[in-house]
Write an enzyme that holds these catalytic residues in place. Structure first.
Site, mmCIF file in Angstrom:
data_model
loop_
_atom_site.group_PDB
_atom_site.id
_atom_site.type_symbol
_atom_site.label_atom_id
_atom_site.label_comp_id
_atom_site.label_asym_id
_atom_site.label_seq_id
_atom_site.Cartn_x
_atom_site.Cartn_y
_atom_site.Cartn_z
ATOM 1 N N GLY A 48 0.944 -1.419 -0.193
ATOM 2 C CA GLY A 48 0.022 0.006 -0.005
ATOM 3 C C GLY A 48 0.800 1.387 0.087
ATOM 4 O O GLY A 48 1.939 1.057 0.313
ATOM 5 N N ASN A 111 -7.298 -12.707 13.577
ATOM 6 C CA ASN A 111 -7.474 -11.497 14.453
ATOM 7 C C ASN A 111 -8.722 -10.763 14.122
ATOM 8 O O ASN A 111 -9.216 -9.962 14.971
ATOM 9 C CB ASN A 111 -6.000 -10.580 14.120
ATOM 10 C CG ASN A 111 -5.170 -11.509 15.185
ATOM 11 O OD1 ASN A 111 -5.138 -12.043 15.787
ATOM 12 N ND2 ASN A 111 -3.663 -11.088 14.559
ATOM 13 N N ARG A 118 -15.871 -9.829 18.623
ATOM 14 C CA ARG A 118 -16.164 -9.054 19.844
ATOM 15 C C ARG A 118 -17.221 -7.634 19.828
ATOM 16 O O ARG A 118 -17.866 -7.541 20.634
ATOM 17 C CB ARG A 118 -14.709 -8.473 19.926
ATOM 18 C CG ARG A 118 -14.310 -7.728 21.324
ATOM 19 C CD ARG A 118 -12.977 -7.040 21.069
ATOM 20 N NE ARG A 118 -11.860 -8.332 21.449
ATOM 21 C CZ ARG A 118 -10.923 -8.322 20.431
ATOM 22 N NH1 ARG A 118 -10.716 -7.290 19.310
ATOM 23 N NH2 ARG A 118 -10.035 -9.120 20.457
ATOM 24 N N ALA A 126 -11.788 -10.504 1.437
ATOM 25 C CA ALA A 126 -11.410 -10.561 0.100
ATOM 26 C C ALA A 126 -10.869 -11.607 -0.145
ATOM 27 O O ALA A 126 -9.561 -11.762 -0.182
ATOM 28 C CB ALA A 126 -10.614 -9.097 -0.157
ATOM 29 N N TYR A 157 -0.145 -17.869 -1.059
ATOM 30 C CA TYR A 157 -1.363 -17.070 -1.439
ATOM 31 C C TYR A 157 -2.716 -17.895 -1.515
ATOM 32 O O TYR A 157 -3.672 -17.444 -0.969
ATOM 33 C CB TYR A 157 -1.207 -16.299 -2.871
ATOM 34 C CG TYR A 157 -2.155 -15.273 -3.086
ATOM 35 C CD1 TYR A 157 -2.259 -14.050 -2.260
ATOM 36 C CD2 TYR A 157 -3.209 -15.375 -4.166
ATOM 37 C CE1 TYR A 157 -3.283 -13.052 -2.734
ATOM 38 C CE2 TYR A 157 -4.131 -14.590 -4.477
ATOM 39 C CZ TYR A 157 -4.290 -13.555 -3.885
ATOM 40 O OH TYR A 157 -5.258 -12.343 -4.094
HETATM 41 P P1 NAD Z 1 -2.531 -4.478 -2.735
HETATM 42 O O1 NAD Z 1 -1.510 -5.166 -2.678
HETATM 43 O O2 NAD Z 1 -2.861 -3.178 -3.582
HETATM 44 O O3 NAD Z 1 -3.489 -4.165 -1.428
HETATM 45 C C1 NAD Z 1 -3.193 -5.022 -0.175
HETATM 46 C C2 NAD Z 1 -2.896 -4.142 0.821
HETATM 47 O O4 NAD Z 1 -2.724 -4.817 2.001
HETATM 48 C C3 NAD Z 1 -1.960 -3.056 0.864
HETATM 49 O O5 NAD Z 1 -2.358 -1.809 1.109
HETATM 50 C C4 NAD Z 1 -0.853 -3.798 1.710
HETATM 51 O O6 NAD Z 1 0.021 -2.967 2.280
HETATM 52 C C5 NAD Z 1 -1.469 -4.484 2.884
HETATM 53 N N1 NAD Z 1 -1.261 -5.587 3.561
HETATM 54 C C6 NAD Z 1 -0.545 -6.613 3.128
HETATM 55 N N2 NAD Z 1 -0.247 -7.297 4.245
HETATM 56 C C7 NAD Z 1 -0.648 -6.880 5.174
HETATM 57 C C8 NAD Z 1 -0.568 -7.011 6.810
HETATM 58 N N3 NAD Z 1 -0.040 -8.357 6.900
HETATM 59 N N4 NAD Z 1 -0.982 -6.317 7.620
HETATM 60 C C9 NAD Z 1 -1.505 -5.190 7.006
HETATM 61 N N5 NAD Z 1 -1.838 -4.724 5.918
HETATM 62 C C10 NAD Z 1 -1.179 -5.707 4.861
HETATM 63 O O7 NAD Z 1 -3.674 -5.431 -3.569
HETATM 64 P P2 NAD Z 1 -5.199 -5.141 -4.073
HETATM 65 O O8 NAD Z 1 -5.247 -5.677 -5.529
HETATM 66 O O9 NAD Z 1 -5.581 -4.094 -3.808
HETATM 67 O O10 NAD Z 1 -5.908 -6.529 -3.536
HETATM 68 C C11 NAD Z 1 -6.498 -6.206 -2.084
HETATM 69 C C12 NAD Z 1 -7.290 -7.523 -1.804
HETATM 70 O O11 NAD Z 1 -8.086 -7.930 -2.631
HETATM 71 C C13 NAD Z 1 -6.164 -8.510 -1.369
HETATM 72 O O12 NAD Z 1 -6.604 -9.277 -0.099
HETATM 73 C C14 NAD Z 1 -6.362 -9.536 -2.619
HETATM 74 O O13 NAD Z 1 -5.841 -10.787 -2.148
HETATM 75 C C15 NAD Z 1 -7.850 -9.313 -2.985
HETATM 76 N N6 NAD Z 1 -7.814 -9.783 -4.437
HETATM 77 C C16 NAD Z 1 -7.618 -8.722 -5.288
HETATM 78 C C17 NAD Z 1 -7.449 -9.076 -6.632
HETATM 79 C C18 NAD Z 1 -7.123 -8.084 -7.929
HETATM 80 O O14 NAD Z 1 -7.435 -8.516 -9.107
HETATM 81 N N7 NAD Z 1 -6.735 -6.833 -7.443
HETATM 82 C C19 NAD Z 1 -7.826 -10.343 -7.138
HETATM 83 C C20 NAD Z 1 -8.391 -11.250 -6.155
HETATM 84 C C21 NAD Z 1 -8.164 -10.726 -4.761
#
Ligand code: NAD
Ligand code: UDP
Length: 348
Positions: A48, A111, A118, A126, A157
């Site tokens: 992020g 968590n 809670r 997601a 993943y």
């Molecule tokens: P992204 O990598 O831009 O966003 C993920 C966010 O999670 C980032 O801001 C990152 O810093 C944060 N993050 C990662 N690990 C973390 C942790 N342990 N603690 C706190 N924050 C953490 O990805 P995105 O494309 O925005 O995807 C968002 C969600 O949607 C994800 O869970 C992803 O698996 C899911 N998803 C996205 C897609 C897609 O095509 N964009 C497809 C399938 C699933």
């Protein structure tokens, strides 16, 4: 769409968005604030970016909590909704620290589920089309159990997300938690990172830079690309549906394209001298991917509206902008600035 603003007592709803500084998360936070919600964004800035949240920095109903979801959520953070988007989504990014990726989905989801329990909050996970792995059924329906290599490079993943789904439905069975699981198919749009490594960002950035467009394998593998605004609308429709569906719901655009077709569309839209270059296909790369979205249409009244030809131009404009080109990996300084601007509470 149903109002997301008011809880039963008429108070402003509060929502915890984990992963809210990422591509989808930041677009979601903006939409929730615009809908009148108080948004707590929890993010460790792994993929992020503070700059994704700059439009919210003066917003009193937005609070950034810089924290890893693997650490327990501060118990007194009262919310009515928890939306778990925390997890790197790009294969090179999630494979860079596979153990942390797995723990993010397993420990982090636990968590966040504990926190939802809670506070009696609804929980949205997601999840991903990667649940289906390299699918033997096409298109993919939610009742297909998938074909995942449990020990390959994508497993941190895929299996992490599968375990997270398991946790969601175990909490539902044992704790009565209201869980909603979105299986997201490839989504693209503004706020993707130029250095993300996924196909849409790679092809557009390569075309804009006049570099060769990297096609892994023969480019005949397919994906179905959903525009970000449609996906955010899908999250809200799923979260606010009066009745939680009794299982996961596919969210994605059912129009399927080969990677070569996507590259052709990018080349049609970006004036460039770039040519295609073919590179080896990564291990376990799924051959075909297309969502069956009939459950989403029936249960939450959602279907995507933006075809690829309409979603690509604003995405190209994003990557052509200074903001979209920047690979602004979080530094202690930018993080500190954003924490101050976004009013991170030291007491949280
Ligand atoms: P992204 O990598 O831009 O966003 C993920 C966010 O999670 C980032 O801001 C990152 O810093 C944060 N993050 C990662 N690990 C973390 C942790 N342990 N603690 C706190 N924050 C953490 O990805 P995105 O494309 O925005 O995807 C968002 C969600 O949607 C994800 O869970 C992803 O698996 C899911 N998803 C996205 C897609 C897609 O095509 N964009 C497809 C399938 C699933
Ligand atoms: N891909 C490609 N060139 C790239 C990046 C990805 O050909 O520069 C391919 C990749 O091998 C896969 C598809 O594009 O077949 C989608 O890859 P992405 O990483 O975007 O998403 P996922 O594989 O997780 O669906």
């Amino acid at each position: 769409m149903r109002s997301v603003r008011s809880a039963k007592n008429g108070a402003t709803r509060s929502v915890l968005v984990a992963g809210g500084a990422g591509f989808l998360g930041s677009n979601l936070c903006e939409r929730l604030v615009a809908e009148g919600m108080h948004v707590y964004c929890m993010d460790n800035m792994l993929t992020g970016r503070p700059s994704n949240l700059s439009g919210l920095s003066r917003e009193p109903r937005f609070t950034l909590i810089e924290q890893d979801v693997c650490d327990p959520v501060p118990a007194r953070l009262a919310v009515d909704r928890v939306m778990n988007l925390a997890c790197a989504a790009s294969p090179p990014r999630y494979q860079a620290d596979p153990v942390h990726t797995m723990m993010t989905s397993v420990l982090g989801t636990r968590n966040l589920l504990d926190h939802a329990k809670r506070h009696g909050a609804r929980f949205l996970q997601a999840s991903t089309s990667e649940i289906y792995g390299d699918p033997e059924e096409h298109p993919q329906r939610e009742d297909y159990w998938g074909n995942v290599n449990p020990i390959g490079p994508r497993a941190c993943y895929d299996e992490g997300k599968r375990a997270a789904e398991t946790l969601c439905y175990d909490y539902r069975r044992t704790e009565g938690t209201d869980v909603r699981v979105a299986r997201i198919f490839n989504t693209y749009g503004p706020r993707m990172r130029a250095d993300d490594g996924r196909i849409v960002s790679n092809l557009i950035c390569q075309a804009l830079a006049g570099e060769p467009l990297t096609i892994y394998g023969d480019g005949e593998q397919t994906r179905s690309f959903c525009y970000v605004d449609d996906m955010i609308a899908g999250f809200l429709a799923l979260m606010e549906a009066p009745q939680a569906p009794d299982g996961p719901v596919n969210l994605g655009n059912p129009h399927e394209f080969s990677i070569l077709q996507l590259a052709e569309q990018v080349l049609d839209l970006v004036p460039t001298r770039s040519r295609l270059v073919f590179e080896p296909l990564p291990q376990d790369d799924p051959k075909r991917r297309r969502p069956d979205i009939s459950r989403a249409e029936r249960l939450i009244g959602w279907r995507p509206r933006v075809p690829l030809a309409e979603g690509l131009p604003p995405t190209i404009r994003w990557f052509a902008s200074a903001e979209g080109r920047a690979g602004d990996v979080a530094t202690p300084e930018t993080t500190q600035r954003t924490r101050a601007a976004a009013g991170v509470s030291p007491t949280l």
